[in-house]
Scaffold this motif. Structure first.
Motif, PDB file in Angstrom:
ATOM      1  N   PRO A 110      55.269  11.941 -11.626  1.00 34.98           N
ATOM      2  CA  PRO A 110      54.249  12.664 -10.839  1.00 34.98           C
ATOM      3  C   PRO A 110      53.572  11.778  -9.797  1.00 34.98           C
ATOM      4  CG  PRO A 110      53.436  12.199 -13.056  1.00 34.98           C
ATOM      5  CD  PRO A 110      54.883  11.833 -13.057  1.00 34.98           C
ATOM      6  N   ALA A 111      53.481  10.449 -10.079  1.00 36.10           N
ATOM      7  CA  ALA A 111      52.863   9.549  -9.100  1.00 36.10           C
ATOM      8  C   ALA A 111      53.680   9.508  -7.809  1.00 36.10           C
ATOM      9  CB  ALA A 111      52.728   8.145  -9.690  1.00 36.10           C
ATOM     10  N   TYR A 112      55.004   9.591  -7.929  1.00 37.12           N
ATOM     11  CA  TYR A 112      55.866   9.608  -6.740  1.00 37.12           C
ATOM     12  C   TYR A 112      55.579  10.844  -5.885  1.00 37.12           C
ATOM     13  CZ  TYR A 112      60.002  10.362  -3.870  1.00 37.12           C
ATOM     14  OH  TYR A 112      60.843  10.626  -2.816  1.00 37.12           O
ATOM     15  N   TYR A 113      55.522  12.002  -6.521  1.00 28.28           N
ATOM     16  CA  TYR A 113      55.291  13.229  -5.767  1.00 28.28           C
ATOM     17  C   TYR A 113      53.882  13.272  -5.170  1.00 28.28           C
ATOM     18  CZ  TYR A 113      59.717  15.103  -7.357  1.00 28.28           C
ATOM     19  OH  TYR A 113      61.054  15.301  -7.572  1.00 28.28           O
TER      20      TYR A 113
ATOM     21  N   GLY B  23      53.048  14.272  -1.211  1.00 26.87           N
ATOM     22  CA  GLY B  23      51.778  14.909  -0.908  1.00 26.87           C
ATOM     23  C   GLY B  23      51.391  16.032  -1.847  1.00 26.87           C
ATOM     24  N   TRP B  24      52.033  16.089  -3.008  1.00 26.56           N
ATOM     25  CA  TRP B  24      51.692  17.133  -3.979  1.00 26.56           C
ATOM     26  C   TRP B  24      50.328  16.849  -4.594  1.00 26.56           C
ATOM     27  CZ3 TRP B  24      56.428  18.775  -7.430  1.00 26.56           C
ATOM     28  CH2 TRP B  24      57.486  19.160  -6.595  1.00 26.56           C
ATOM     29  N   ASN B  25      49.630  17.905  -4.974  1.00 29.44           N
ATOM     30  CA  ASN B  25      48.369  17.755  -5.704  1.00 29.44           C
ATOM     31  C   ASN B  25      48.694  17.571  -7.193  1.00 29.44           C
ATOM     32  OD1 ASN B  25      45.792  17.726  -6.646  1.00 29.44           O
ATOM     33  ND2 ASN B  25      45.334  19.857  -6.163  1.00 29.44           N
TER      34      ASN B  25
ATOM     35  N   ALA C  57      46.168  15.733 -11.747  1.00 30.28           N
ATOM     36  CA  ALA C  57      46.019  16.056 -13.173  1.00 30.28           C
ATOM     37  C   ALA C  57      47.244  15.616 -13.967  1.00 30.28           C
ATOM     38  CB  ALA C  57      45.785  17.554 -13.349  1.00 30.28           C
ATOM     39  N   LEU C  58      48.424  15.807 -13.387  1.00 30.65           N
ATOM     40  CA  LEU C  58      49.644  15.384 -14.078  1.00 30.65           C
ATOM     41  C   LEU C  58      49.705  13.868 -14.231  1.00 30.65           C
ATOM     42  CD1 LEU C  58      52.329  17.746 -12.476  1.00 30.65           C
ATOM     43  CD2 LEU C  58      51.376  17.854 -14.788  1.00 30.65           C
ATOM     44  N   VAL C  59      49.282  13.150 -13.193  1.00 32.57           N
ATOM     45  CA  VAL C  59      49.245  11.685 -13.270  1.00 32.57           C
ATOM     46  C   VAL C  59      48.268  11.239 -14.355  1.00 32.57           C
ATOM     47  CG1 VAL C  59      48.620   9.577 -12.021  1.00 32.57           C
ATOM     48  CG2 VAL C  59      49.954  11.348 -10.879  1.00 32.57           C
ATOM     49  N   TRP C  60      47.136  11.913 -14.430  1.00 31.20           N
ATOM     50  CA  TRP C  60      46.129  11.577 -15.446  1.00 31.20           C
ATOM     51  C   TRP C  60      46.666  11.837 -16.858  1.00 31.20           C
ATOM     52  CZ3 TRP C  60      42.760  15.419 -18.035  1.00 31.20           C
ATOM     53  CH2 TRP C  60      41.846  14.802 -18.890  1.00 31.20           C
ATOM     54  N   ILE C  61      47.310  12.976 -17.059  1.00 36.69           N
ATOM     55  CA  ILE C  61      47.892  13.291 -18.373  1.00 36.69           C
ATOM     56  C   ILE C  61      48.948  12.249 -18.750  1.00 36.69           C
ATOM     57  CG2 ILE C  61      49.287  14.970 -19.642  1.00 36.69           C
ATOM     58  CD1 ILE C  61      47.852  17.162 -18.015  1.00 36.69           C
TER      59      ILE C  61
END
Length: 397
Positions: free
Chosen positions: A349-352, A357-359, A362-366
């Protein structure tokens, strides 16, 4: 020692080849090999050679001593700093070998554990790209080596310099103090027990390390003023990095960054660290390398900011712990695989978020929370399967 010559020759050759490749990549490819921090160090050194403050370079948030050490980047060659960091990286391997031998590991096995550092792609990449983490790793390992050899004045000087270079080794102060502290005895009276707490070794270590630390700070404060105090120390204490990183706190700090109380919230993030560091100090101070490994792993995992280069802070101590672990090789590889899986779950998710430019905050945090759980599980496995070094065996070896 033929085995040692082969190991170190191969390690040096790999690093020199990567340095040469880095020069080619920087000159010919769009994506540069050299770390941006190396340019920050070099620019700060340039300001020093011109008689100005290194803090004229934005984002230089280190001690002026580092910029001073790298002035040959300006006066001699721009590659001096990389060669220095690579030399420190290789020296870490030698210190791991000597510390392992002091802790009762056979000579042949000590070379294997030394090789785990020397041929680890992460420290190789970090040092050849021009990051200074290997310099601090040398100071930390040298401090532990001097303590194991009972060379207290040298250990104290190295410890004081380590804390000055980067603040996190200050967490080792409590376990070191506890290891030098003389426990109470029923044969002594209350006052004698109180006085015994302040043993000569403890007072010597505190006096020497504290004197060097404060002497360096007073010197640089007199030259560079408040900029030195803020950029070298206070910035790292009050820092709120709202960019995505491995920290479990990053998203919380991101969404509260505009609140007036966000600074207090950032300081509260230190509480889990402090509690865990206190407990590990009280339980494991008798085995300093192991205790320092736990301290560093806890500090990094629960820190407000956590990036991949921070992993080097505890990876340089891991080879000292591995010989005392009793779980199977299969379980060890399983835990290593789990650690890499945790990073992969975060990187996706960090790549996207970063490049597409994806929001995906929250996925990175999880994913960061998952990585924290994985690190906690690995630390629990290490603690439960660790066999402490026998004191008598250390003295014999």
């Amino acid at each position: 020692d033929v085995q040692g010559c082969v190991v170190f020759s191969a390690a040096v050759l790999i690093r020199l080849l990567l340095l040469c490749f880095g020069v080619y990549q920087d000159q010919n490819l769009q994506v540069k090999y050299t770390d941006v921090d190396y340019h920050v160090f070099t620019d700060a050194s340039k300001f020093i050679t011109q008689g100005d403050s290194p803090y004229n370079r934005s984002t230089f948030r280190y001690t002026p001593l580092l910029a001073l050490m790298l002035t040959p980047n300006i006066l001699v060659s721009s590659y001096f700093g990389k060669l220095l960091f690579v030399g420190c990286d290789v020296l870490c391997g030698l210190l791991i070998f000597r510390l392992s031998s002091l802790r009762g590991v056979s000579r042949s096995s000590a070379w294997v554990y030394c090789g785990l550092w020397l041929f680890n792609p992460l420290p190789i990449g970090v040092s050849t790209r021009g990051n200074a983490e290997s310099l601090l790793a040398v100071l930390v390992l040298s401090t532990l080596w001097c303590l194991e050899c009972e060379r207290l004045p040298s250990a104290a000087l190295l410890f004081g310099l380590s804390v000055h270079m980067k603040i996190y080794p200050v967490t080792y102060a409590l376990p070191i103090a506890l290891s030098l502290w003389k426990p109470a005895s029923r044969d002594r009276g209350v006052m004698r027990n109180v006085l015994a707490c302040f043993s000569g070794d403890l007072l010597l270590f505190a006096a020497v390390s504290g004197s060097l630390f404060f002497a360096l700070n007073v010197t640089f404060y007199s030259i560079y003023g408040w900029d030195f105090v803020h950029e070298s120390y206070l910035y790292h204490v009050t820092r709120r990095d709202t960019r995505h990183n491995f920290s479990p706190y990053f998203y919380m700090l991101y969404v509260t960054s505009e609140r007036s109380w966000s600074g207090c919230l950032a300081l509260l993030c230190f509480l889990p660290q402090l509690l865990l560091l206190l407990v590990s100090s009280l339980m494991f101070h008798s085995d300093l390398p192991f205790c320092c490994f736990l301290h560093t792993a806890v500090f990094v995992s629960f820190n407000k900011v956590c990036t991949s280069q921070y992993f080097l802070w505890y990876l340089c101590l891991l080879p000292l712990v591995l010989p005392r672990l009793t779980f199977s090789v299969r379980r060890g590889f399983g835990l290593l695989l789990l650690w890499f899986v945790g990073q992969a779950l975060w990187l996706a998710p960090a790549y996207y978020l970063e490049f597409e430019g994806w929001n995906a905050f929250a996925l990175v945090w999880i994913a960061g929370l998952m990585f924290l759980l994985i690190n906690s599980l690995i630390l629990a496995q290490i603690i439960s399967h660790y066999r402490p070094v026998d004191v008598q065996q250390k003295k014999t070896n």
